[in-house]
Design a protein around this motif. Structure first.
Motif, PDB file in Angstrom:
ATOM      1  N   ALA A 133       0.859  -1.171   0.012  1.00 46.11           N
ATOM      2  CA  ALA A 133      -0.216  -0.138  -0.116  1.00 46.11           C
ATOM      3  C   ALA A 133       0.769   1.566   0.021  1.00 46.11           C
ATOM      4  CB  ALA A 133      -0.909   0.120   1.278  1.00 46.11           C
ATOM      5  N   ILE A 136      -0.809   8.039   0.933  1.00 43.38           N
ATOM      6  CA  ILE A 136      -1.001   9.258   0.025  1.00 43.38           C
ATOM      7  C   ILE A 136      -1.015  10.679   0.644  1.00 43.38           C
ATOM      8  CG2 ILE A 136      -2.632  10.026  -1.834  1.00 43.38           C
ATOM      9  CD1 ILE A 136      -3.303   7.336  -2.476  1.00 43.38           C
ATOM     10  N   LEU A 144      -5.044   8.896   4.087  1.00 47.96           N
ATOM     11  CA  LEU A 144      -5.486   8.161   2.706  1.00 47.96           C
ATOM     12  C   LEU A 144      -4.351   7.319   2.317  1.00 47.96           C
ATOM     13  CD1 LEU A 144      -7.549   8.308   0.699  1.00 47.96           C
ATOM     14  CD2 LEU A 144      -6.299   9.805  -0.563  1.00 47.96           C
ATOM     15  N   ARG A 146      -3.269   4.177  -0.333  1.00 47.34           N
ATOM     16  CA  ARG A 146      -3.719   3.484  -1.611  1.00 47.34           C
ATOM     17  C   ARG A 146      -3.340   2.010  -1.669  1.00 47.34           C
ATOM     18  NH1 ARG A 146      -7.012   4.880  -6.069  1.00 47.34           N
ATOM     19  NH2 ARG A 146      -6.417   3.491  -7.797  1.00 47.34           N
ATOM     20  N   GLU A 147      -3.909   1.027  -1.992  1.00 43.95           N
ATOM     21  CA  GLU A 147      -3.844  -0.176  -2.221  1.00 43.95           C
ATOM     22  C   GLU A 147      -3.920  -0.423  -3.775  1.00 43.95           C
ATOM     23  OE1 GLU A 147      -4.304  -3.746   0.123  1.00 43.95           O
ATOM     24  OE2 GLU A 147      -5.918  -2.525   1.200  1.00 43.95           O
ATOM     25  N   PHE A 151     -10.218   1.713  -5.672  1.00 46.45           N
ATOM     26  CA  PHE A 151     -10.535   2.961  -4.630  1.00 46.45           C
ATOM     27  C   PHE A 151      -9.662   2.885  -3.616  1.00 46.45           C
ATOM     28  CE2 PHE A 151     -12.538  -1.050  -3.536  1.00 46.45           C
ATOM     29  CZ  PHE A 151     -12.129  -1.279  -2.375  1.00 46.45           C
ATOM     30  N   PRO A 152      -9.124   4.159  -3.072  1.00 46.97           N
ATOM     31  CA  PRO A 152      -8.520   4.381  -2.145  1.00 46.97           C
ATOM     32  C   PRO A 152      -9.152   3.874  -0.621  1.00 46.97           C
ATOM     33  CG  PRO A 152      -9.426   6.558  -2.705  1.00 46.97           C
ATOM     34  CD  PRO A 152      -9.862   5.525  -3.742  1.00 46.97           C
ATOM     35  N   ILE A 177      -0.244   9.741  -8.162  1.00 44.31           N
ATOM     36  CA  ILE A 177      -1.247   9.624  -6.866  1.00 44.31           C
ATOM     37  C   ILE A 177      -1.581  10.991  -6.313  1.00 44.31           C
ATOM     38  CG2 ILE A 177      -1.431   8.803  -4.400  1.00 44.31           C
ATOM     39  CD1 ILE A 177       0.326   6.516  -5.676  1.00 44.31           C
ATOM     40  N   ILE A 181      -5.273  12.434  -5.709  1.00 41.28           N
ATOM     41  CA  ILE A 181      -5.711  13.073  -4.418  1.00 41.28           C
ATOM     42  C   ILE A 181      -6.308  14.306  -4.547  1.00 41.28           C
ATOM     43  CG2 ILE A 181      -5.039  13.841  -2.249  1.00 41.28           C
ATOM     44  CD1 ILE A 181      -3.274  11.369  -1.967  1.00 41.28           C
TER      45      ILE A 181
END
Length: 191
Positions: A133, A136, A144, A146-147, A151-152, A177, A181
Motif C-alpha cells: 500500500a 498518499i 489516505l 492506496r492499495e 479505490f483508496p 497519486i 488525491i
C-alpha cells in the motif's frame, strides 16, 4: 438419477480438507502496549522460516518481555528482513525496512505493507505476498492509503498503529497519486 457434482463433493471434506497441522502460527504484530505507544521496543530477527500453506516466508522476531524476565516470540512478515537484524516497533522507531511504525509517522509516498484497520487488530490490509500500500496523504483527522485497488482506503488517524515495512517509491507514481488525491479532495469537499 442425479449426479454428485464437484462442489457437493468438496462439502464432504476428505481429500479437499486443508492441512493446517504443520502451520507455524499467525503472522501479526505485537499487541499494542505502553512502550510501543510512547517510545519503541527492540527485537531481534532470529530466523526466517517457511510456513506451510503460505507463499511468503515469515521472520521469527524475539523481544524482551516488558514486565517479566522472559522472551516473547512474534512472527512477522519477512519482506526485507534478514536474520540478525534488529527490528524496532513503536512511535519513535526509525524509518527503515522491517520496522513497525504508526501511520502518522510515515511520510507521504512511502510504500508499506501489513496495515492495521483498527487499533490493536495487528494488521489487516496489504498482507499477501508481494502486496503493498502507498501512503498518499495526511490530514488532521484521516490518512489516505492506496492499495492496488480501484479505490483508496481512508483511515481515521486516531485508530492507527499501522505497521509497515517501508520500501521505496518512484517520484512518477507519487505525482500521479497526488493528482488523484487532489481530485478526491475536490469530490469530498462538494458533499
Amino acid at each position: 438419477m442425479g449426479r454428485v457434482i464437484h462442489v457437493q463433493r468438496k462439502g464432504a471434506g476428505s481429500v479437499f480438507k486443508s492441512h493446517t497441522h504443520h502451520r507455524k502460527g499467525l503472522a501479526r504484530f505485537r499487541s499494542l502496549d505502553f512502550g510501543e505507544r510512547n517510545g519503541y521496543l527492540k527485537g531481534l530477527a532470529t530466523e526466517i522460516i517457511h510456513d506451510p500453506g503460505r507463499g511468503a516466508p515469515l521472520a521469527k522476531v524475539t523481544f524482551c518481555h516488558p514486565f517479566r524476565y522472559k522472551k516473547q516470540n512474534e512472527l512477522f512478515v519477512a519482506e526485507g528482513i534478514y536474520t540478525g537484524q534488529f527490528v524496532y516497533c513503536g512511535k519513535k522507531a526509525t524509518l527503515v525496512v522491517g520496522n513497525v511504525l504508526p501511520l502518522r509517522s510515515i511520510p507521504e509516498g512511502a510504500v508499506v505493507c501489513n496495515v492495521e484497520h483498527h487499533v490493536g487488530d495487528r494488521g489487516v490490509f496489504a498482507r499477501a505476498s508481494g502486496d503493498y500500500a502507498i501512503v498518499i496523504s495526511h490530514n488532521p483527522d484521516i490518512c489516505l492509503v492506496r492499495e492496488p485497488l480501484p479505490f483508496p482506503v481512508f483511515f481515521p488517524v486516531r485508530f492507527l498503529k499501522p505497521c509497515f515495512h517501508v520500501l521505496c517509491v518512484s517520484r512518477n507514481i507519487y505525482i500521479y497519486i497526488s493528482n488523484i488525491i487532489k481530485k478526491i479532495h475536490a469530490l469530498i469537499s462538494t458533499f
